[in-house]
Motif scaffolding. Sequence first.
Motif, PDB file in Angstrom:
ATOM      1  N   ALA A 155     -50.648  51.273  24.981  1.00 51.88           N
ATOM      2  CA  ALA A 155     -50.013  49.976  24.696  1.00 51.88           C
ATOM      3  C   ALA A 155     -49.766  49.270  26.026  1.00 51.88           C
ATOM      4  N   PRO A 156     -50.618  48.309  26.388  1.00 58.71           N
ATOM      5  CA  PRO A 156     -50.566  47.773  27.755  1.00 58.71           C
ATOM      6  C   PRO A 156     -49.347  46.916  28.067  1.00 58.71           C
ATOM      7  N   GLY A 157     -48.658  46.420  27.055  1.00 63.54           N
ATOM      8  CA  GLY A 157     -47.590  45.448  27.334  1.00 63.54           C
ATOM      9  C   GLY A 157     -48.211  44.096  27.633  1.00 63.54           C
ATOM     10  N   PRO A 158     -47.390  43.083  27.881  1.00 65.40           N
ATOM     11  CA  PRO A 158     -47.938  41.742  28.096  1.00 65.40           C
ATOM     12  C   PRO A 158     -48.768  41.653  29.368  1.00 65.40           C
ATOM     13  N   ILE A 159     -50.003  41.236  29.225  1.00 62.13           N
ATOM     14  CA  ILE A 159     -50.870  41.065  30.401  1.00 62.13           C
ATOM     15  C   ILE A 159     -51.634  39.749  30.253  1.00 62.13           C
ATOM     16  N   GLY A 160     -51.937  39.148  31.381  1.00 67.75           N
ATOM     17  CA  GLY A 160     -52.566  37.834  31.381  1.00 67.75           C
ATOM     18  C   GLY A 160     -54.039  37.884  31.028  1.00 67.75           C
ATOM     19  N   THR A 161     -54.327  37.796  29.733  1.00 68.43           N
ATOM     20  CA  THR A 161     -55.704  37.804  29.255  1.00 68.43           C
ATOM     21  C   THR A 161     -55.895  36.622  28.299  1.00 68.43           C
ATOM     22  N   ARG A 162     -57.143  36.435  27.902  1.00 70.76           N
ATOM     23  CA  ARG A 162     -57.442  35.337  26.979  1.00 70.76           C
ATOM     24  C   ARG A 162     -56.644  35.482  25.683  1.00 70.76           C
ATOM     25  N   LEU A 163     -56.535  36.723  25.183  1.00 70.05           N
ATOM     26  CA  LEU A 163     -55.799  36.962  23.933  1.00 70.05           C
ATOM     27  C   LEU A 163     -54.328  36.580  24.091  1.00 70.05           C
ATOM     28  N   ARG A 164     -53.722  36.991  25.195  1.00 68.90           N
ATOM     29  CA  ARG A 164     -52.304  36.708  25.418  1.00 68.90           C
ATOM     30  C   ARG A 164     -52.064  35.198  25.540  1.00 68.90           C
ATOM     31  N   ARG A 165     -52.997  34.520  26.203  1.00 66.02           N
ATOM     32  CA  ARG A 165     -52.815  33.075  26.413  1.00 66.02           C
ATOM     33  C   ARG A 165     -52.872  32.304  25.094  1.00 66.02           C
ATOM     34  N   LYS A 166     -53.527  32.886  24.061  1.00 62.01           N
ATOM     35  CA  LYS A 166     -53.524  32.218  22.751  1.00 62.01           C
ATOM     36  C   LYS A 166     -52.110  32.175  22.179  1.00 62.01           C
ATOM     37  N   ALA A 167     -51.336  33.238  22.423  1.00 62.76           N
ATOM     38  CA  ALA A 167     -49.973  33.310  21.878  1.00 62.76           C
ATOM     39  C   ALA A 167     -48.951  32.673  22.814  1.00 62.76           C
ATOM     40  N   PHE A 168     -49.174  32.822  24.131  1.00 62.07           N
ATOM     41  CA  PHE A 168     -48.198  32.345  25.121  1.00 62.07           C
ATOM     42  C   PHE A 168     -48.948  31.593  26.220  1.00 62.07           C
ATOM     43  N   PRO A 169     -49.387  30.364  25.933  1.00 63.17           N
ATOM     44  CA  PRO A 169     -50.256  29.663  26.898  1.00 63.17           C
ATOM     45  C   PRO A 169     -49.603  29.396  28.244  1.00 63.17           C
ATOM     46  N   ALA A 170     -48.275  29.297  28.291  1.00 62.79           N
ATOM     47  CA  ALA A 170     -47.625  28.925  29.564  1.00 62.79           C
ATOM     48  C   ALA A 170     -47.067  30.131  30.319  1.00 62.79           C
ATOM     49  N   GLU A 171     -47.231  31.312  29.774  1.00 67.13           N
ATOM     50  CA  GLU A 171     -46.619  32.508  30.365  1.00 67.13           C
ATOM     51  C   GLU A 171     -47.411  32.989  31.592  1.00 67.13           C
ATOM     52  N   ALA A 172     -46.681  33.455  32.606  1.00 60.78           N
ATOM     53  CA  ALA A 172     -47.337  34.067  33.768  1.00 60.78           C
ATOM     54  C   ALA A 172     -47.278  35.582  33.582  1.00 60.78           C
ATOM     55  N   ALA A 173     -48.206  36.131  32.839  1.00 60.90           N
ATOM     56  CA  ALA A 173     -48.178  37.569  32.528  1.00 60.90           C
ATOM     57  C   ALA A 173     -48.853  38.368  33.636  1.00 60.90           C
ATOM     58  N   ALA A 174     -48.639  39.690  33.600  1.00 62.48           N
ATOM     59  CA  ALA A 174     -49.161  40.579  34.649  1.00 62.48           C
ATOM     60  C   ALA A 174     -50.686  40.607  34.661  1.00 62.48           C
ATOM     61  N   ASN A 175     -51.228  40.927  35.822  1.00 62.55           N
ATOM     62  CA  ASN A 175     -52.676  41.014  35.988  1.00 62.55           C
ATOM     63  C   ASN A 175     -53.190  42.309  35.339  1.00 62.55           C
ATOM     64  N   PRO A 176     -54.166  42.214  34.417  1.00 59.79           N
ATOM     65  CA  PRO A 176     -54.658  43.440  33.771  1.00 59.79           C
ATOM     66  C   PRO A 176     -55.263  44.448  34.748  1.00 59.79           C
ATOM     67  N   ALA A 177     -55.675  43.992  35.923  1.00 55.95           N
ATOM     68  CA  ALA A 177     -56.294  44.911  36.906  1.00 55.95           C
ATOM     69  C   ALA A 177     -55.341  46.038  37.303  1.00 55.95           C
ATOM     70  N   ALA A 178     -54.037  45.775  37.202  1.00 58.27           N
ATOM     71  CA  ALA A 178     -53.054  46.803  37.593  1.00 58.27           C
ATOM     72  C   ALA A 178     -53.127  48.024  36.677  1.00 58.27           C
ATOM     73  N   LEU A 179     -53.748  47.872  35.513  1.00 64.42           N
ATOM     74  CA  LEU A 179     -53.798  48.981  34.544  1.00 64.42           C
ATOM     75  C   LEU A 179     -55.011  49.887  34.741  1.00 64.42           C
ATOM     76  N   ALA A 180     -55.879  49.548  35.676  1.00 68.01           N
ATOM     77  CA  ALA A 180     -57.122  50.313  35.865  1.00 68.01           C
ATOM     78  C   ALA A 180     -56.889  51.824  36.002  1.00 68.01           C
ATOM     79  N   PRO A 181     -55.894  52.270  36.805  1.00 66.94           N
ATOM     80  CA  PRO A 181     -55.745  53.727  36.982  1.00 66.94           C
ATOM     81  C   PRO A 181     -55.445  54.482  35.687  1.00 66.94           C
ATOM     82  N   TYR A 182     -54.780  53.809  34.738  1.00 68.23           N
ATOM     83  CA  TYR A 182     -54.466  54.496  33.480  1.00 68.23           C
ATOM     84  C   TYR A 182     -55.741  54.907  32.740  1.00 68.23           C
TER      85      TYR A 182
END
Length: 251
Positions: free
Chosen positions: A193-220
């Motif tokens: 469960a990645p939590g809120p991350i700045g992706t196309r899907l997230r921007r559909k729900a929260f267009p103005a949100e500054a969410a975390a960079n998905p790249a930070a999840l790479a090690p998982y």
Amino acid sequence: MTPANLALDGRIVLVAGAGGDLGAVAAEACASAGATVILLGRTLAKLEASYDRIVQRGGPVPLLAPMDLAAATPEQFGAITASIESQFGALHGLIHCAAHMDYLGPLRDVTDNQWSQALDVNLSGAFRLTRSLLPLLTASEAAAAVFVTDTEAERRRGYWGPYAVAKAGLEAFARILADEYGSAGSLRVNLFAPGPIGTRLRRKAFPAEAAANPAALAPYFIDLMRSDSPYANGVRVAPASGQPSVIEENF
Ligand SMILES: NC(=O)c1ccc[n+]([C@@H]2O[C@H](COP(=O)([O-])OP(=O)(O)OC[C@H]3O[C@@H](n4cnc5c(N)ncnc54)[C@H](OP(=O)(O)O)[C@@H]3O)[C@@H](O)[C@H]2O)c1
């Protein structure tokens, strides 16, 4: 000992939704750790972009697998499985990142098509792809399957519509699969469960949100796929927002 940065050397990993923002991170992380990745997704151009980045960085040459999970026939699932078996003879990992979310609003207004698309991609697509790949996965050494879920699966809040319903079903599917295969030791099955991350899907729900960079999840993704993974079977891995640690909940 395998160097940490080649923890997936020689392993074959399929990423579904590899053209998406998080899917590309997962695929490219696995390739950077030495895995040969199968890039499965709907839009060929996005898969090719990820393919090019992997090859440019000197990673193992990936396999492209364009597929619409909502429309794929049993023959198409079978063809992907047969192609992996003939080219590699094994499949050590499946990461299911593909997701469809095009509706947020009250359940009473969901159209049949919106309902079907969400269930077909987020739940049935994951089931059909996994079912087809299971014989290959369970015959491969220390194989692992990871299903990317969403906190909305548990919250069950209003207005998240068929996406949240499908994710709740996906969690149930993963938990049952973990119970069937984990105790036999032939496949580790976990949720991420990645939590809120700045992706196309997230921007559909929260267009103005500054969410975390998905790249930070790479090690998982590398840790979830490695044969000496720190994650046993039946774990819901949820990176805590802004924290270096993870919340791990056993099913
Ligand atoms: N972003 C967040 O905050 C967040 C939070 C919790 C969970 N998640 C989960 O993280 C995962 C990755 O999503 P994301 O945030 O990276 O969104 P994304 O960039 O929109 O990626 C979703 C991917 O799913 C693919 N897809 C959609 N319909 C498909 C179909 N019919 N057949 C095959 N592939 C299809 C998309 O393909 P196309 O490129 O062709 O559209 C896209 O590559 C999803 O499981 C999502 O539920 C995300």
